[in-house]
Design an enzyme around this catalytic site. Structure first.
Site, short mmCIF file in Angstrom:
data_model
loop_
_atom_site.label_atom_id
_atom_site.label_comp_id
_atom_site.label_asym_id
_atom_site.label_seq_id
_atom_site.Cartn_x
_atom_site.Cartn_y
_atom_site.Cartn_z
N TYR A 69 -6.33 -14.24 -2.56
CA TYR A 69 -6.76 -13.61 -2.19
C TYR A 69 -7.99 -13.09 -3.39
CZ TYR A 69 -5.40 -11.30 1.45
OH TYR A 69 -5.15 -11.14 3.03
N LYS A 97 -4.14 -17.66 4.07
CA LYS A 97 -4.85 -16.83 4.78
C LYS A 97 -5.78 -15.74 4.12
CE LYS A 97 -3.42 -12.34 5.76
NZ LYS A 97 -2.07 -10.95 6.49
N HIS A 107 0.87 -0.86 -0.07
CA HIS A 107 -0.20 0.10 0.32
C HIS A 107 0.99 0.99 0.50
CE1 HIS A 107 -2.83 -2.93 2.22
NE2 HIS A 107 -3.07 -3.00 1.04
N TRP A 165 -1.77 -16.80 1.29
CA TRP A 165 -2.43 -15.43 1.59
C TRP A 165 -3.47 -15.35 -0.27
CZ3 TRP A 165 1.36 -14.92 4.18
CH2 TRP A 165 1.33 -14.00 5.07
N GLY A 189 -2.31 -7.55 10.75
CA GLY A 189 -1.17 -5.55 11.02
C GLY A 189 -2.09 -4.56 11.28
N ARG A 190 -2.78 -3.80 10.58
CA ARG A 190 -3.19 -2.66 10.51
C ARG A 190 -3.69 -2.43 12.13
NH1 ARG A 190 -5.48 -1.31 4.90
NH2 ARG A 190 -5.81 -3.93 4.97
N GLY A 247 -7.04 -9.53 8.68
CA GLY A 247 -7.61 -7.37 9.93
C GLY A 247 -8.22 -7.24 9.02
N GLY A 248 -7.49 -6.52 7.84
CA GLY A 248 -8.57 -5.42 6.25
C GLY A 248 -8.36 -3.42 7.64
P1 FBP Z 1 -4.50 -6.23 7.35
O1 FBP Z 1 -4.63 -6.76 8.51
O2 FBP Z 1 -3.20 -4.47 7.41
O3 FBP Z 1 -5.21 -6.03 6.13
O4 FBP Z 1 -3.40 -6.81 6.77
C1 FBP Z 1 -3.75 -8.15 6.04
C2 FBP Z 1 -2.59 -8.09 4.42
O5 FBP Z 1 -2.58 -9.08 3.95
C3 FBP Z 1 -1.17 -7.90 4.66
O6 FBP Z 1 0.01 -8.71 4.65
C4 FBP Z 1 -0.71 -7.15 3.21
O7 FBP Z 1 0.28 -6.67 3.10
C5 FBP Z 1 -2.54 -6.55 3.69
O8 FBP Z 1 -3.32 -7.27 4.55
C6 FBP Z 1 -2.65 -6.51 1.78
O9 FBP Z 1 -4.35 -6.05 1.86
P2 FBP Z 1 -5.02 -5.31 -0.15
O10 FBP Z 1 -6.20 -6.21 0.33
O11 FBP Z 1 -5.53 -4.23 0.13
O12 FBP Z 1 -4.05 -6.29 -0.66
#
Ligand code: FBP
Length: 259
Positions: A142, A173, A27, A140, A226-227, A199-200
């Site tokens: 996604y 994750k 980010h 991860w 993280g955040r 976490g988001g």
């Molecule tokens: P957070 O808990 O801060 O959301 O971190 C989780 C994470 O998967 C990080 O490892 C990664 O940098 C980020 O979220 C990716 O975020 P995005 O959904 O914006 O790609």
């Protein structure tokens, strides 16, 4: 011999809480303030909060990791400056991760992206190499890209979870869509692959605790967050509360006493 990966370094009684700090790559520093922009601050939260692992990219690990908490090395990454379907390719080798002390490696796969084949293939090689060294692999998972209409629908998340199992990930994750029933199905779809939840954006801490309770009840094995930790005014208090839920099954009301 079958899977000989050592999850013992990053899990306790089958549960984990990982501290994610790869957002600087994903980010940019917009997530940070004067305090949490410094990886030393994050390292100290990970140590004092006794996290199951700290997630770093290679450069941060090289300069700041000090061996006190298990290192989860993120092997791929991308910036958010490029638009269109996402592609995240390998930036650090498994060999380098081991050299820097990693106890697990992580890799993001954007399933649904037009580039998913590249990431699936690269993940396959990483998984082989990491497992040959006894190292767990965290994916991860996604769903993202033009083809994905809703990246947190039950079916799309369950598909992503299943792909994680099929690929040989030890832990995946995922995002939580707020529906415990959906998560139960997603966890079931992942089979023996364990599920941790991201976490988001920073949210209300009481809500985070309630969500975490539901997440654990749905069969997930913890958080990779993280955040919501390092943007908190009291990162160690929220960590303690979340750990009570994750490792001791505390009810939200009980855990909230830590805040
Ligand atoms: P957070 O808990 O801060 O959301 O971190 C989780 C994470 O998967 C990080 O490892 C990664 O940098 C980020 O979220 C990716 O975020 P995005 O959904 O914006 O790609």
């Amino acid at each position: 011999m079958f899977n000989m990966v050592n999850l013992g370094n990053i899990m306790s009684k089958g549960r984990s809480i990982f501290l994610a700090y790869d957002q600087g790559m994903e980010h940019g520093p917009k997530d940070f303030n004067d305090r949490n922009v410094d990886p030393k601050y994050i390292m100290s939260i990970a140590e004092k909060g006794r996290f199951s692992g700290i997630i770093f990219q290679k450069g941060v690990a090289e300069k700041y990791y000090r061996g006190s908490v298990p290192l989860v090395m993120k092997l791929n990454g991308k910036t958010n400056l490029v638009k269109g379907d996402p592609l995240s390719t390998q930036l650090c080798s498994v060999r380098e991760a081991v050299k820097l002390g990693a106890k697990a490696v992580g890799y993001t796969i954007y399933i649904g992206s037009v580039h998913e084949q590249k990431m699936l293939k690269e993940f396959g090689s990483i998984e082989e190499e990491a497992h040959a060294k006894g190292l767990p692999v965290i994916a991860w998972m996604y769903p993202r890209g033009k083809a994905i209409k809703n990246d947190t629908s039950r079916d799309v998340l369950a598909y992503a979870a299943r792909v994680g199992l099929e690929l040989g990930a030890d832990i995946i994750k995922m995002k939580y869509n707020g529906n415990p029933g959906d998560l139960k199905w997603i966890v079931k779809s992942a089979g023996k692959t364990k599920v941790v939840i991201a976490g988001g954006l920073k949210k209300d801490e009481k809500k985070l605790i309630r969500d975490t309770y539901d997440i654990m009840k749905s069969g997930a094995c913890g958080l990779a967050i993280g955040r919501n930790i390092w943007q908190s005014e009291s990162p160690l208090k929220i960590t303690k509360a979340l750990k009570k839920v994750i490792f001791h099954g505390a009810k939200p009301k009980e855990a909230m006493k830590e805040l």
